[in-house]
Every structure is written in C-alpha cells, then in structure tokens.
Design a protein around this motif. Structure first.
Motif, PDB file in Angstrom:
ATOM      1  N   ARG A 396       0.869  -1.187   0.000  1.00 27.27           N
ATOM      2  CA  ARG A 396       0.000   0.000   0.000  1.00 27.27           C
ATOM      3  C   ARG A 396       0.900   1.230   0.000  1.00 27.27           C
ATOM      4  O   ARG A 396       1.682   1.449   0.918  1.00 27.27           O
ATOM      5  N   PHE A 397       0.809   2.028  -1.080  1.00 26.07           N
ATOM      6  CA  PHE A 397       1.546   3.281  -1.219  1.00 26.07           C
ATOM      7  C   PHE A 397       0.606   4.427  -0.843  1.00 26.07           C
ATOM      8  O   PHE A 397      -0.505   4.526  -1.380  1.00 26.07           O
ATOM      9  N   GLU A 398       1.058   5.339   0.029  1.00 28.09           N
ATOM     10  CA  GLU A 398       0.229   6.483   0.413  1.00 28.09           C
ATOM     11  C   GLU A 398       1.082   7.730   0.594  1.00 28.09           C
ATOM     12  O   GLU A 398       2.212   7.657   1.081  1.00 28.09           O
ATOM     13  N   ARG A 399       0.517   8.876   0.225  1.00 28.44           N
ATOM     14  CA  ARG A 399       1.147  10.164   0.480  1.00 28.44           C
ATOM     15  C   ARG A 399       0.092  11.262   0.410  1.00 28.44           C
ATOM     16  O   ARG A 399      -1.006  11.068  -0.123  1.00 28.44           O
ATOM     17  N   VAL A 400       0.427  12.429   0.965  1.00 27.30           N
ATOM     18  CA  VAL A 400      -0.364  13.647   0.776  1.00 27.30           C
ATOM     19  C   VAL A 400       0.325  14.454  -0.318  1.00 27.30           C
ATOM     20  O   VAL A 400       1.524  14.737  -0.224  1.00 27.30           O
ATOM     21  N   ALA A 401      -0.404  14.794  -1.372  1.00 31.33           N
ATOM     22  CA  ALA A 401       0.162  15.533  -2.505  1.00 31.33           C
ATOM     23  C   ALA A 401      -0.550  16.862  -2.655  1.00 31.33           C
ATOM     24  O   ALA A 401      -1.755  16.969  -2.424  1.00 31.33           O
ATOM     25  N   ASN A 402       0.212  17.882  -3.045  1.00 26.98           N
ATOM     26  CA  ASN A 402      -0.359  19.202  -3.273  1.00 26.98           C
ATOM     27  C   ASN A 402      -0.661  19.394  -4.746  1.00 26.98           C
ATOM     28  O   ASN A 402       0.200  19.182  -5.600  1.00 26.98           O
ATOM     29  N   PHE A 403      -1.894  19.816  -5.043  1.00 28.71           N
ATOM     30  CA  PHE A 403      -2.315  20.131  -6.404  1.00 28.71           C
ATOM     31  C   PHE A 403      -2.472  21.643  -6.493  1.00 28.71           C
ATOM     32  O   PHE A 403      -3.297  22.240  -5.799  1.00 28.71           O
ATOM     33  N   ALA A 404      -1.661  22.272  -7.327  1.00 31.63           N
ATOM     34  CA  ALA A 404      -1.580  23.736  -7.350  1.00 31.63           C
ATOM     35  C   ALA A 404      -2.854  24.378  -7.862  1.00 31.63           C
ATOM     36  O   ALA A 404      -3.227  25.473  -7.416  1.00 31.63           O
ATOM     37  N   THR A 405      -3.524  23.744  -8.797  1.00 27.55           N
ATOM     38  CA  THR A 405      -4.725  24.335  -9.394  1.00 27.55           C
ATOM     39  C   THR A 405      -5.833  23.298  -9.439  1.00 27.55           C
ATOM     40  O   THR A 405      -5.585  22.091  -9.478  1.00 27.55           O
ATOM     41  N   SER A 406      -7.056  23.765  -9.447  1.00 29.32           N
ATOM     42  CA  SER A 406      -8.199  22.877  -9.633  1.00 29.32           C
ATOM     43  C   SER A 406      -8.304  22.493 -11.099  1.00 29.32           C
ATOM     44  O   SER A 406      -7.974  23.282 -11.991  1.00 29.32           O
ATOM     45  N   GLY A 407      -8.751  21.295 -11.354  1.00 31.78           N
ATOM     46  CA  GLY A 407      -8.940  20.886 -12.739  1.00 31.78           C
ATOM     47  C   GLY A 407      -8.872  19.392 -12.909  1.00 31.78           C
ATOM     48  O   GLY A 407      -8.818  18.629 -11.938  1.00 31.78           O
ATOM     49  N   ASN A 408      -8.906  18.960 -14.150  1.00 29.95           N
ATOM     50  CA  ASN A 408      -8.851  17.544 -14.484  1.00 29.95           C
ATOM     51  C   ASN A 408      -7.397  17.078 -14.535  1.00 29.95           C
ATOM     52  O   ASN A 408      -6.573  17.682 -15.219  1.00 29.95           O
ATOM     53  N   TYR A 409      -7.119  16.021 -13.815  1.00 31.45           N
ATOM     54  CA  TYR A 409      -5.780  15.429 -13.788  1.00 31.45           C
ATOM     55  C   TYR A 409      -5.851  14.019 -14.350  1.00 31.45           C
ATOM     56  O   TYR A 409      -6.811  13.277 -14.090  1.00 31.45           O
ATOM     57  N   THR A 410      -4.831  13.664 -15.120  1.00 32.02           N
ATOM     58  CA  THR A 410      -4.737  12.314 -15.674  1.00 32.02           C
ATOM     59  C   THR A 410      -3.816  11.481 -14.791  1.00 32.02           C
ATOM     60  O   THR A 410      -2.630  11.794 -14.642  1.00 32.02           O
ATOM     61  N   PHE A 411      -4.363  10.430 -14.199  1.00 28.41           N
ATOM     62  CA  PHE A 411      -3.602   9.508 -13.348  1.00 28.41           C
ATOM     63  C   PHE A 411      -3.220   8.290 -14.180  1.00 28.41           C
ATOM     64  O   PHE A 411      -4.073   7.705 -14.863  1.00 28.41           O
ATOM     65  N   THR A 412      -1.943   7.926 -14.123  1.00 31.24           N
ATOM     66  CA  THR A 412      -1.429   6.797 -14.897  1.00 31.24           C
ATOM     67  C   THR A 412      -0.777   5.804 -13.959  1.00 31.24           C
ATOM     68  O   THR A 412       0.136   6.170 -13.212  1.00 31.24           O
ATOM     69  N   ALA A 413      -1.245   4.556 -13.990  1.00 27.85           N
ATOM     70  CA  ALA A 413      -0.680   3.498 -13.143  1.00 27.85           C
ATOM     71  C   ALA A 413      -0.215   2.348 -14.026  1.00 27.85           C
ATOM     72  O   ALA A 413      -0.882   1.988 -14.997  1.00 27.85           O
TER      73      ALA A 413
END
Length: 661
Positions: A396-413
C-alpha cells in the motif's frame, strides 16, 4: 561528554544486525560501521577486543590508474597498516590527476581500453589487501574543465563492469554534497550492474547542528542540506538497481567559506551521526543499507589540515568511542521495521504485507520515493522487501500531494500484477487481477490543495512492477514566451569559457508560477552548454537536462515577466548551443522554445584575465579591464556596489588557486 548507551535493547540489536549482515568482503558478517578516510596508522584507534577484520573500515586512494603499471608498494603501505589493525579496506581508484584534481573516469571512449587495463592492474596488485574498489572520485563535480555527465560516467563504469575479474567488487560513486541527487538517479539507472555505491555527506549547515535531524536550510533545494542529505541520494537510486551504500567521507564541513571541522566540530556530533545511520538501517526492509560511515580525514593531508582527526581532539575522541561501540557491529539477522510511520507530504509511505490480501499487520513499513509526484519500481523477479518472498505479497503506497490548481488530472498506473488507485478515498483506477506489465489511465477532477493519494498493489508471480504518476490540472493553463530581445546571451565564447546569461520570460498563460510548484527554466535537447551559478538554485545533470529555479519568494502572475540569470560554460570542442524552454517539472513543458547558436574560438577572448574560466576573474577588483565578469553588475558584483558579498567570489578564488597558480 555524553556517554554512549551500549547495546542493550531490541532496537539496538536490530540496527546492529542489519549493518552486520550487509557488510562486504572477507569475514564481513559483523564488521563495524565506523571508518576513516586516510588512515594515520594510529594503533590506538580501533577496538582490539573486536575480531580481526571486523574492527571497521579504511578508505585509501590510488590517484591515477597508470600508477599501477609499476610498483604499488608505496601507495599500499597505509592500506596494509589499516588491514594489520583489523580494519577492512576500500580503495578509491581515480583515472588520472589533472591540474591538481582527480579525474574519475575517461569520457572519451577511445581511452577506455587502456584505462580498463590499468584499473584491473590496480585490483590485481592490491588484491591481497581488499577486493572493494570505488570507480573514481566526485564525477558529478568539475574535473579539469567541466563536469562528467551521469551518462558519461555510467558508460565508462559499464565498460569496466563488462570485464570485471572474478571476486572484484566495483562501487559506483556520487561523491559530493550538496548537488542535486538527480545525477545519482540518472547514473544508477544507466548502469549495467554494480556491487554498491560510494557517496559523501555533510555537515553542519547554519542552525542545523544535529545530524539526526533533517535540514532544509536552503529553501530552493528539495533535498536535505546537511548530514541527512545521504537519504535523498540513496532515494534517487532506482529500485531495480539498489545495492549497499558506503559513506566514504563525512564531517561537519558544508563547502565554500563555511567553517571547517577544526573550527565548528561540536562534542558528540560524530556519535549522533552514527546513531542516525543505525536508526536509518533499522527502518530499512530492503537494500540499500549503509555499511560504512568514514570520517574525512584521519591523517593530516596536504590542503586539508582542518579536517584531520589528528588536529581535532574532540572529534578523534568521539570516533574512537564509536570504534568501540558494540551497537555499530553484530551478527543478528536483519529484521524489517514495523514502526508506525505517518503519511508524508514529500515522499511515499510503503506498507508491505507477506500476502496478497493485506491480511494481518504489514511486515515492513518505510518511507521512499522523494519528490512532488509519483514513483516507479521494477523489482524484476525479486522481492520488494527482505521480509517477503519474491512472490505473493502486497504493498500500500500512500502520500499527501499538493495540487496547485483545480482541474482535471490524468492519473497513470502501471502494474504487474494487480493495482487500485484512490484520491481522497474516491476510486480512480481498479484493475485487480494477474497481468503482465500493463498501463492504465483515468481522468479525475481535483480541487486545488492537499489530497491523499493511495495505490494498492499485489504481486502474484513472475516479474514485479509498480508505478504511478499524474499530470494536468485543467483549471489553469501554462504558457510562456521567451523574450529574446530582452535576454542577454554572448555571441562568442572560447572553449570551456564560463559566461553569465540572462533569459527573460513572460507568463502568457493563466496559472501563477512559483518555486513550490516546480516552475523552472529548462534546457532543451539541443542545448550543449553546461549550466551553473544559479542565484536561486538549479541543477545540471547533463546539458540536455538542466534547470534554473525561481526564488522561493517570487510569484510570477499571468502577464508578468521574470529574468533568469545564471552561468553557462561552453563545451571543450564542438558547437555551443544554448536552448531553453519553460517547464513545470513533473507536469509539462510549455511555451516557446528559444535557441542561441554561440560561436566558439580557440583562444581566450580576455587575455588580461588568467585562465580561460570566467569565474576565476573574481580574484580581480570589480572594474578590472578585460574581465567583464567583474565589472559592476557582473558575476562577482551583481548589484554594482563594488563589493563581493553578493557574488560568487569564494568559488572564483578557490578555482583560481587550483587552476591558475
């Protein structure tokens, strides 16, 4: 003075066991972590009660491989003395000495075969002392005229590796605090193989005087700026290339005009440093672990009297105490850490189970993958942890990440086998099945601010791969124009000459640029000049992979402009080309690309300045005729007030001492 706590607890036994199991060379099961660079021959240093061969480490030097064509008895003398004292020896073998500096490896492939022949003459003639050899010294710093790139070093190392004699162990090296650990990651990723890594670490930086604590004294650096810098260097090694680590130089110095150890050493500092390394090893479930921590220097070396233990009685006392500390040696089998660790915001927490169902408690918990975005692991057919087998485990990988702007993000795994991804407990990707390495993407809207990212992964059999990253943010757009007419780039340069440049960039998008969000000026693929001397930080892994950072106090709003000012160094031969474009690292390149073709000659365009290196001009007054870098407003005097306090006088002075005298 603080009295050491001898080995009496489970935690101490744990640290002791890990360091012992991972030591290398003959009779290494319980070798101490403690060592010195340049052994002085002091017979009172090591613990005579410890078994011979397990009393610690000594790092000795071969300054040029061609020296091994002849008699090596002279350079072997101190190493043999250390071995006679029961220490294990590591030799650093440099390619050559040029202008008073060591060159790590050849960068011209035409020199490879002779160098390889000479190198293995060294290993053969010194085989009775050790089988452990560092390939060169500080390749990521200036050598002679310019730094060796990560790719150049890896190519040379791979040439050695391909013909390595049986029994010889070769250590790749990244030997300098405090340069960007990205060089290490690129180099290590390009290696065919290695037996481990030799690195250096600091140091007392400003108010950061406790080596057990992290230090971010320089805001523009994402990596630690004191002793715990070693953690960021180790984290930069790709997971598939992990090997043991030997810290072959450490002390309290951090560079430039900062105090040397003879001036700033504090009682028990070395004891705390060994405690930090033991604690680090105790939390590591997989390689690399630190096997050695060696003070630079024990003997009084020419040019380094303020570093020698012989001249610092308190440091000598503390190092001797650590040679006798049983916590630094032992033979208990390794145990993975199951400590309760928080979910971090600058890296990932990994919880590892010895089953695919996340059943029961994790058998290994650790922090890894430093940075602002995702991670990429490829364990091949091996295990992700010493506490699981090569198959049938879950992470299980976990972290708190900061997103500078609101919007649609593409997550790639990418995974082999199963993978699931959540953003704030909202499922984004669900591909929970056995599969060959497969990549999946999902678009998810994320509000600006901090969010918890989680990825669950399992490995059933065969290969093991796990990776995650994200890009985008449709709420604001990135765009930029490089203003050529308002930029200053020289039209001509001499080979290896260093000059200051300024690049004016206008924010033509709708997002605001900040250092915290990794907005930077980057080099393009056609860039052939080396970047350095950044006023607010930067790095130069290679000419095509360089950055100039924004200062941490700046915010470049839409419509505003900013001028990046730094130095470039022309190549020793061939065309000089300066190519730039804006980048938000980890997200995207954006805006216009500009490129300047710079004519290169063969002579010094400023003959009244010694040495064809602009940063050496700092030895002169601010208005020295013929030295443009010292004119008011120049490299050494950027504010034009006639003083050096705002420029880079220190580096210029020291390079003048090394190159021009």
């Amino acid at each position: 003075m603080r009295k050491l706590q001898w080995l009496s607890t489970g935690a101490s036994a744990l640290a002791l066991g890990i360091s012992a199991m991972l030591a290398a060379g003959p009779s290494t099961a319980a070798n101490s972590l403690v060592g010195v660079h340049d052994f002085s021959g002091d017979t009172s240093m090591v613990d005579p009660a410890a078994p011979h061969g397990e009393r610690g480490w000594a790092v000795e030097l071969v300054h040029a491989t061609d020296a091994c064509r002849g008699d090596v008895s002279g350079l072997a003398a101190m190493a043999q003395a250390a071995k006679n004292q029961g220490m294990q020896v590591i030799f650093r073998v440099d390619y050559k000495s040029a202008n008073g500096r060591q060159v790590a490896v050849p960068v011209n492939s035409a020199e490879y075969n002779q160098w390889r022949s000479d190198f293995f003459q060294c290993t053969s003639k010194l085989a009775s002392i050790t089988n452990l050899f560092i390939v060169g010294n500080e390749p990521n710093l200036d050598y002679d005229q310019q730094p060796i790139t990560a790719g150049q070093y890896a190519a040379a190392f791979n040439h050695l590796w391909a013909a390595k004699p049986a029994g010889v162990q070769l250590l790749a090296t990244f030997n300098s605090p405090f340069t960007d650990p990205a060089w290490m990651g690129t180099m290590a990723g390009a290696l065919t193989g290695s037996d481990g890594f030799a690195i250096h670490t600091g140091g007392i930086r400003g108010s950061c005087t406790d080596p057990r604590q992290p230090c971010r004294a320089i805001p523009s650096w994402w990596f630690d700026s004191a002793f715990r810098y070693y953690r960021d260097v180790i984290s930069a090694i790709p997971a598939a290339k992990r090997k043991p680590v030997y810290i072959t130089e450490f002390n309290t110095y951090t560079g430039g005009t900062d105090p040397v150890p003879q001036q700033n050493y504090q009682a028990d500092w070395a004891n705390k440093a060994y405690e930090e390394i033991r604690n680090y090893n105790a939390t590591r479930g997989t390689l690399p672990e630190v096997r050695a921590l060696c003070w630079f220097t024990d003997r009084v070396r020419t040019g380094f009297p303020g570093f020698a233990l012989r001249n610092i009685p308190q440091a000598l006392t503390d190092i001797k105490e650590e040679f006798r500390n049983p916590a630094n040696r032992g033979s208990t089998p390794p145990t993975c850490s199951t400590s309760t660790l928080p979910i971090p915001s600058d890296r990932w927490r990994l919880q590892i189970w010895n089953n695919r169902q996340f059943s029961g408690a994790p058998v290994d918990v650790r922090h890894e993958a430093v940075g602002a975005n995702g991670f990429s692991y490829n364990w091949g057919n091996g295990a992700a942890s010493n506490c699981t087998g090569p198959d049938n485990y879950a992470i299980r990988f976990e972290r708190v990440a900061n997103f500078a702007t609101s919007g649609n993000y593409t997550f790639t795994a990418t995974a082999d086998d199963g993978v699931r991804v959540w953003v704030d407990n909202v499922p984004v990707i669900d591909q929970w099945r056995d599969q060959a390495p497969s990549t999946f993407t999902a678009v998810h809207w994320v509000a600006a601010g901090n969010h918890t990212i989680r990825m669950d992964y399992y490995e059933n059999g065969g290969g093991a791969t796990a990776a995650l990253n994200w890009t985008g943010g449709g709420g604001a757009s990135n765009n930029a124009t490089v203003v050529r007419s308002a930029s200053s780039v020289p039209a001509t340069m001499a080979p290896n000459e260093t000059r200051q440049v300024s690049v004016r960039v206008t924010n033509t998008g709708t997002s605001t640029w900040t250092a915290a969000n990794n907005y930077r000026l980057g080099s393009t693929s056609n860039n052939t000049v080396t970047w350095s001397g950044w006023s607010c930080g930067g790095y130069n892994v290679s000419p095509s992979n360089a950055r100039a950072y924004l200062c941490s106090n700046l915010s470049i709003a839409p419509g505003a402009s900013h001028t990046f000012t730094f130095n470039i160094t022309a190549p020793a031969s061939g065309a000089a080309n300066f190519g730039v474009r804006m980048v938000r690292d980890g997200v995207e390149w954006f805006g216009t690309t500009e490129s300047w073709s710079i004519a290169t000659g063969s002579t010094n365009p400023y003959p009244s300045c010694p040495c064809n290196r602009a940063d050496n001009y700092c030895q002169h007054g601010p208005s020295t005729p013929g030295c443009p870098m010292t004119s008011p407003g120049g490299y050494c005097d950027p504010n034009g007030n006639g003083g050096y306090e705002d420029g880079d006088w220190t580096r210029g002075y020291y390079e003048y001492q090394q190159y021009c005298r």
